[in-house]
Scaffold this motif. Structure first.
Motif, PDB file in Angstrom:
ATOM      1  N   ARG A 103       5.692  16.140  -7.742  1.00 40.94           N
ATOM      2  CA  ARG A 103       5.874  15.249  -8.901  1.00 40.94           C
ATOM      3  C   ARG A 103       7.288  15.369  -9.457  1.00 40.94           C
ATOM      4  N   ALA A 104       7.830  16.589  -9.485  1.00 44.15           N
ATOM      5  CA  ALA A 104       9.196  16.780  -9.982  1.00 44.15           C
ATOM      6  C   ALA A 104      10.199  16.073  -9.077  1.00 44.15           C
ATOM      7  N   GLN A 105       9.994  16.138  -7.776  1.00 43.93           N
ATOM      8  CA  GLN A 105      10.890  15.443  -6.851  1.00 43.93           C
ATOM      9  C   GLN A 105      10.790  13.931  -7.032  1.00 43.93           C
ATOM     10  N   ASP A 106       9.577  13.425  -7.225  1.00 50.66           N
ATOM     11  CA  ASP A 106       9.404  11.994  -7.479  1.00 50.66           C
ATOM     12  C   ASP A 106      10.104  11.585  -8.773  1.00 50.66           C
ATOM     13  N   ALA A 107       9.985  12.433  -9.795  1.00 48.67           N
ATOM     14  CA  ALA A 107      10.629  12.130 -11.074  1.00 48.67           C
ATOM     15  C   ALA A 107      12.148  12.118 -10.920  1.00 48.67           C
ATOM     16  N   ARG A 108      12.686  13.057 -10.147  1.00 45.83           N
ATOM     17  CA  ARG A 108      14.133  13.071  -9.911  1.00 45.83           C
ATOM     18  C   ARG A 108      14.571  11.806  -9.176  1.00 45.83           C
ATOM     19  N   ALA A 109      13.791  11.388  -8.207  1.00 48.54           N
ATOM     20  CA  ALA A 109      14.125  10.164  -7.463  1.00 48.54           C
ATOM     21  C   ALA A 109      14.075   8.953  -8.394  1.00 48.54           C
ATOM     22  N   ASP A 110      13.090   8.904  -9.273  1.00 48.85           N
ATOM     23  CA  ASP A 110      12.998   7.800 -10.233  1.00 48.85           C
ATOM     24  C   ASP A 110      14.197   7.792 -11.173  1.00 48.85           C
ATOM     25  N   VAL A 111      14.595   8.966 -11.641  1.00 48.73           N
ATOM     26  CA  VAL A 111      15.751   9.058 -12.537  1.00 48.73           C
ATOM     27  C   VAL A 111      17.007   8.581 -11.822  1.00 48.73           C
ATOM     28  N   ALA A 112      17.184   8.987 -10.577  1.00 46.56           N
ATOM     29  CA  ALA A 112      18.361   8.554  -9.814  1.00 46.56           C
ATOM     30  C   ALA A 112      18.353   7.043  -9.625  1.00 46.56           C
ATOM     31  N   ARG A 113      17.179   6.476  -9.331  1.00 43.90           N
ATOM     32  CA  ARG A 113      17.065   5.027  -9.145  1.00 43.90           C
ATOM     33  C   ARG A 113      17.371   4.285 -10.446  1.00 43.90           C
ATOM     34  N   ILE A 114      16.856   4.786 -11.542  1.00 38.99           N
ATOM     35  CA  ILE A 114      17.091   4.138 -12.839  1.00 38.99           C
ATOM     36  C   ILE A 114      18.556   4.256 -13.250  1.00 38.99           C
TER      37      ILE A 114
END
Length: 105
Positions: free
Chosen positions: A39-50
């Motif tokens: 979940r933390a990796q997914d959140a980091r990917a979402d932050v990078a995308r945003i």
């Protein structure tokens, strides 16, 4: 010499049950840690995308501000208003004061 201690069947069962519960707890904690990490990796990917989207939108805003500055330039608007709308700059004789304007009920 002392004879080795012999566990009773109840003690043996309780030790096995304790060991089983510890192994189960260890596996549970491992699974929870895996899911939290994922979940933390997914959140980091979402932050990078945003953040990438924000940079893209900021660049677009910069372009739009520059375009607005060019389009709102009075040197560009004055000839257009005279040519297409027949407007002329206001003279002092065409202005009046607020006191001169009568209020209609």
């Amino acid at each position: 010499m002392n004879a080795p201690y012999v566990y009773t069947p109840v003690e043996r069962t309780s030790r096995r049950l304790g060991l089983f519960l510890l192994v189960l707890l260890g596996l549970s904690l491992t699974m929870v840690l895996f899911f939290v990490k994922t979940r933390a990796q997914d959140a980091r990917a979402d932050v990078a995308r945003i953040e990438a989207q924000i940079k893209m939108h900021e660049a677009a805003i910069t372009v739009l501000v520059a375009e607005r500055a060019v389009l709102a330039n009075s040197d560009r608007i004055r000839p257009l208003s005279e040519e297409r709308l027949g407007l002329q700059p206001i003279t002092v004789a065409e202005t009046s004061t607020l006191a001169a304007v009568e209020v209609q009920p």
